[in-house]
Write a protein that holds these residues in place. Structure first.
Motif, PDB file in Angstrom:
ATOM      1  N   HIS A 128       0.841  -1.189   0.000  1.00 40.18           N
ATOM      2  CA  HIS A 128       0.000   0.000   0.000  1.00 40.18           C
ATOM      3  C   HIS A 128       0.879   1.243   0.000  1.00 40.18           C
ATOM      4  O   HIS A 128       1.958   1.251   0.596  1.00 40.18           O
ATOM      5  CB  HIS A 128      -0.904   0.030   1.227  1.00 40.18           C
ATOM      6  CG  HIS A 128      -1.883  -1.086   1.243  1.00 40.18           C
ATOM      7  ND1 HIS A 128      -2.289  -1.687   2.392  1.00 40.18           N
ATOM      8  CD2 HIS A 128      -2.547  -1.718   0.245  1.00 40.18           C
ATOM      9  CE1 HIS A 128      -3.160  -2.632   2.121  1.00 40.18           C
ATOM     10  NE2 HIS A 128      -3.332  -2.682   0.816  1.00 40.18           N
ATOM     11  N   GLU A 129       0.400   2.278  -0.647  1.00 44.48           N
ATOM     12  CA  GLU A 129       1.131   3.543  -0.700  1.00 44.48           C
ATOM     13  C   GLU A 129       1.107   4.244   0.666  1.00 44.48           C
ATOM     14  O   GLU A 129       2.074   4.895   1.047  1.00 44.48           O
ATOM     15  CB  GLU A 129       0.517   4.446  -1.769  1.00 44.48           C
ATOM     16  CG  GLU A 129       1.319   5.679  -2.057  1.00 44.48           C
ATOM     17  CD  GLU A 129       0.748   6.480  -3.209  1.00 44.48           C
ATOM     18  OE1 GLU A 129       1.541   7.197  -3.844  1.00 44.48           O
ATOM     19  OE2 GLU A 129      -0.474   6.406  -3.491  1.00 44.48           O
ATOM     20  N   TYR A 130       0.002   4.103   1.391  1.00 41.38           N
ATOM     21  CA  TYR A 130      -0.148   4.747   2.702  1.00 41.38           C
ATOM     22  C   TYR A 130      -0.581   3.734   3.741  1.00 41.38           C
ATOM     23  O   TYR A 130      -1.165   2.699   3.406  1.00 41.38           O
ATOM     24  CB  TYR A 130      -1.220   5.861   2.641  1.00 41.38           C
ATOM     25  CG  TYR A 130      -0.786   7.051   1.844  1.00 41.38           C
ATOM     26  CD1 TYR A 130      -0.074   8.087   2.444  1.00 41.38           C
ATOM     27  CD2 TYR A 130      -1.063   7.142   0.491  1.00 41.38           C
ATOM     28  CE1 TYR A 130       0.340   9.182   1.706  1.00 41.38           C
ATOM     29  CE2 TYR A 130      -0.650   8.232  -0.251  1.00 41.38           C
ATOM     30  CZ  TYR A 130       0.047   9.246   0.372  1.00 41.38           C
ATOM     31  OH  TYR A 130       0.465  10.322  -0.356  1.00 41.38           O
TER      32      TYR A 130
ATOM     33  N   ARG B 131       0.122  19.189  22.790  1.00 42.14           N
ATOM     34  CA  ARG B 131       0.342  17.934  22.074  1.00 42.14           C
ATOM     35  C   ARG B 131      -0.937  17.108  22.041  1.00 42.14           C
ATOM     36  O   ARG B 131      -1.666  17.029  23.026  1.00 42.14           O
ATOM     37  CB  ARG B 131       1.478  17.166  22.738  1.00 42.14           C
ATOM     38  CG  ARG B 131       2.807  17.927  22.628  1.00 42.14           C
ATOM     39  CD  ARG B 131       3.891  17.320  23.487  1.00 42.14           C
ATOM     40  NE  ARG B 131       4.258  15.985  23.104  1.00 42.14           N
ATOM     41  CZ  ARG B 131       5.195  15.666  22.220  1.00 42.14           C
ATOM     42  NH1 ARG B 131       5.891  16.627  21.645  1.00 42.14           N
ATOM     43  NH2 ARG B 131       5.470  14.417  21.929  1.00 42.14           N
ATOM     44  N   VAL B 132      -1.185  16.488  20.881  1.00 47.81           N
ATOM     45  CA  VAL B 132      -2.399  15.728  20.635  1.00 47.81           C
ATOM     46  C   VAL B 132      -2.040  14.450  19.897  1.00 47.81           C
ATOM     47  O   VAL B 132      -1.211  14.483  18.986  1.00 47.81           O
ATOM     48  CB  VAL B 132      -3.388  16.550  19.764  1.00 47.81           C
ATOM     49  CG1 VAL B 132      -4.624  15.762  19.409  1.00 47.81           C
ATOM     50  CG2 VAL B 132      -3.754  17.853  20.431  1.00 47.81           C
ATOM     51  N   ILE B 133      -2.656  13.348  20.266  1.00 44.19           N
ATOM     52  CA  ILE B 133      -2.525  12.117  19.481  1.00 44.19           C
ATOM     53  C   ILE B 133      -3.612  12.151  18.421  1.00 44.19           C
ATOM     54  O   ILE B 133      -4.780  12.432  18.715  1.00 44.19           O
ATOM     55  CB  ILE B 133      -2.651  10.869  20.363  1.00 44.19           C
ATOM     56  CG1 ILE B 133      -1.506  10.838  21.371  1.00 44.19           C
ATOM     57  CG2 ILE B 133      -2.652   9.605  19.500  1.00 44.19           C
ATOM     58  CD1 ILE B 133      -1.602   9.736  22.389  1.00 44.19           C
ATOM     59  N   ALA B 134      -3.225  11.895  17.171  1.00 39.93           N
ATOM     60  CA  ALA B 134      -4.164  11.986  16.048  1.00 39.93           C
ATOM     61  C   ALA B 134      -3.907  10.855  15.062  1.00 39.93           C
ATOM     62  O   ALA B 134      -2.805  10.306  14.992  1.00 39.93           O
ATOM     63  CB  ALA B 134      -4.004  13.331  15.346  1.00 39.93           C
ATOM     64  N   TRP B 135      -4.939  10.541  14.292  1.00 40.54           N
ATOM     65  CA  TRP B 135      -4.781   9.624  13.164  1.00 40.54           C
ATOM     66  C   TRP B 135      -4.145  10.383  12.006  1.00 40.54           C
ATOM     67  O   TRP B 135      -4.437  11.554  11.794  1.00 40.54           O
ATOM     68  CB  TRP B 135      -6.135   9.086  12.707  1.00 40.54           C
ATOM     69  CG  TRP B 135      -6.761   8.109  13.646  1.00 40.54           C
ATOM     70  CD1 TRP B 135      -7.867   8.323  14.423  1.00 40.54           C
ATOM     71  CD2 TRP B 135      -6.350   6.775  13.903  1.00 40.54           C
ATOM     72  NE1 TRP B 135      -8.153   7.203  15.150  1.00 40.54           N
ATOM     73  CE2 TRP B 135      -7.239   6.229  14.853  1.00 40.54           C
ATOM     74  CE3 TRP B 135      -5.303   5.980  13.432  1.00 40.54           C
ATOM     75  CZ2 TRP B 135      -7.114   4.940  15.332  1.00 40.54           C
ATOM     76  CZ3 TRP B 135      -5.181   4.689  13.910  1.00 40.54           C
ATOM     77  CH2 TRP B 135      -6.074   4.165  14.838  1.00 40.54           C
ATOM     78  N   ALA B 136      -3.279   9.699  11.265  1.00 36.17           N
ATOM     79  CA  ALA B 136      -2.671  10.299  10.077  1.00 36.17           C
ATOM     80  C   ALA B 136      -2.361   9.198   9.073  1.00 36.17           C
ATOM     81  O   ALA B 136      -2.202   8.027   9.437  1.00 36.17           O
ATOM     82  CB  ALA B 136      -1.387  11.041  10.444  1.00 36.17           C
ATOM     83  N   TYR B 137      -2.278   9.584   7.819  1.00 33.32           N
ATOM     84  CA  TYR B 137      -1.902   8.655   6.759  1.00 33.32           C
ATOM     85  C   TYR B 137      -0.442   8.915   6.409  1.00 33.32           C
ATOM     86  O   TYR B 137      -0.076   9.995   5.953  1.00 33.32           O
ATOM     87  CB  TYR B 137      -2.839   8.813   5.549  1.00 33.32           C
ATOM     88  CG  TYR B 137      -4.195   8.249   5.877  1.00 33.32           C
ATOM     89  CD1 TYR B 137      -4.484   6.911   5.610  1.00 33.32           C
ATOM     90  CD2 TYR B 137      -5.156   9.021   6.524  1.00 33.32           C
ATOM     91  CE1 TYR B 137      -5.711   6.364   5.961  1.00 33.32           C
ATOM     92  CE2 TYR B 137      -6.383   8.485   6.870  1.00 33.32           C
ATOM     93  CZ  TYR B 137      -6.649   7.154   6.588  1.00 33.32           C
ATOM     94  OH  TYR B 137      -7.865   6.612   6.950  1.00 33.32           O
ATOM     95  N   ILE B 138       0.377   7.907   6.676  1.00 33.51           N
ATOM     96  CA  ILE B 138       1.831   7.978   6.526  1.00 33.51           C
ATOM     97  C   ILE B 138       2.221   7.262   5.230  1.00 33.51           C
ATOM     98  O   ILE B 138       1.725   6.168   4.941  1.00 33.51           O
ATOM     99  CB  ILE B 138       2.525   7.287   7.718  1.00 33.51           C
ATOM    100  CG1 ILE B 138       1.986   7.795   9.055  1.00 33.51           C
ATOM    101  CG2 ILE B 138       4.034   7.408   7.625  1.00 33.51           C
ATOM    102  CD1 ILE B 138       2.183   9.253   9.311  1.00 33.51           C
ATOM    103  N   TYR B 139       3.107   7.877   4.473  1.00 31.62           N
ATOM    104  CA  TYR B 139       3.581   7.272   3.234  1.00 31.62           C
ATOM    105  C   TYR B 139       4.392   6.030   3.562  1.00 31.62           C
ATOM    106  O   TYR B 139       5.274   6.062   4.425  1.00 31.62           O
ATOM    107  CB  TYR B 139       4.409   8.286   2.447  1.00 31.62           C
ATOM    108  CG  TYR B 139       4.676   7.876   1.031  1.00 31.62           C
ATOM    109  CD1 TYR B 139       3.642   7.809   0.108  1.00 31.62           C
ATOM    110  CD2 TYR B 139       5.953   7.566   0.610  1.00 31.62           C
ATOM    111  CE1 TYR B 139       3.879   7.439  -1.207  1.00 31.62           C
ATOM    112  CE2 TYR B 139       6.206   7.199  -0.703  1.00 31.62           C
ATOM    113  CZ  TYR B 139       5.157   7.132  -1.608  1.00 31.62           C
ATOM    114  OH  TYR B 139       5.392   6.766  -2.904  1.00 31.62           O
ATOM    115  N   ALA B 140       4.120   4.928   2.873  1.00 27.69           N
ATOM    116  CA  ALA B 140       4.718   3.641   3.211  1.00 27.69           C
ATOM    117  C   ALA B 140       5.707   3.115   2.176  1.00 27.69           C
ATOM    118  O   ALA B 140       6.232   2.019   2.338  1.00 27.69           O
ATOM    119  CB  ALA B 140       3.602   2.611   3.426  1.00 27.69           C
TER     120      ALA B 140
END
Length: 131
Positions: free
Chosen positions: A88-90, A103-112
């Motif tokens: 997968h790309e992300y 500071r906040v914990i968040a969902w993110a799409y990381i390049y893979a």
């Protein structure tokens, strides 16, 4: 699944003039600007975010009205579900970002995938980057 915000840094940012950003904006409440540690790279007409200790990436925090529905829609959009062939790309993961209130914990799409031949977006801000 805990109710975490979403960190967006590219074509999904509310200020980006695109249909997917508009659709995501309708599914979320805007929280504010945020900064993540890492680097941003240019892929065609969209960016790749790679988290890490060097660099800063500018983005926005959004709170989904319905987290599971929004993440399922985004996972499909980012093609990181079992319905799409690997690699997968992300990948979607949680990371700590600096929001306006701390500071906040968040969902993110990381390049893979490898970024070796991709141009760096030195400013870390996709919206101000000249494409």
């Amino acid at each position: 699944m805990s109710q975490l915000p979403l960190f967006v840094y590219g074509t999904l940012r509310p200020a980006f003039a695109g249909p997917m950003a508009g659709q995501l904006s309708a599914m979320t409440r805007y929280i504010g600007r945020a900064v993540a540690q890492g680097r941003l790279y240019q892929i065609a007409d969209y960016p790749a975010f790679v988290s890490g200790p060097e660099g800063q990436v500018i983005g926005d925090l959004l709170m989904p009205f319905n987290l599971s529905t929004t993440l399922a829609w985004l996972d499909d959009y980012e093609e990181c579900t079992r319905a799409y062939p690997e690699p997968h790309e992300y990948r979607r993961e949680q990371l700590t970002v600096q929001g306006q209130s701390g500071r906040v914990i968040a969902w993110a799409y990381i390049y893979a995938l490898p970024v070796t031949d991709l141009p760096l977006i030195a400013s870390g801000d996709f919206l101000s980057h000249k494409r």
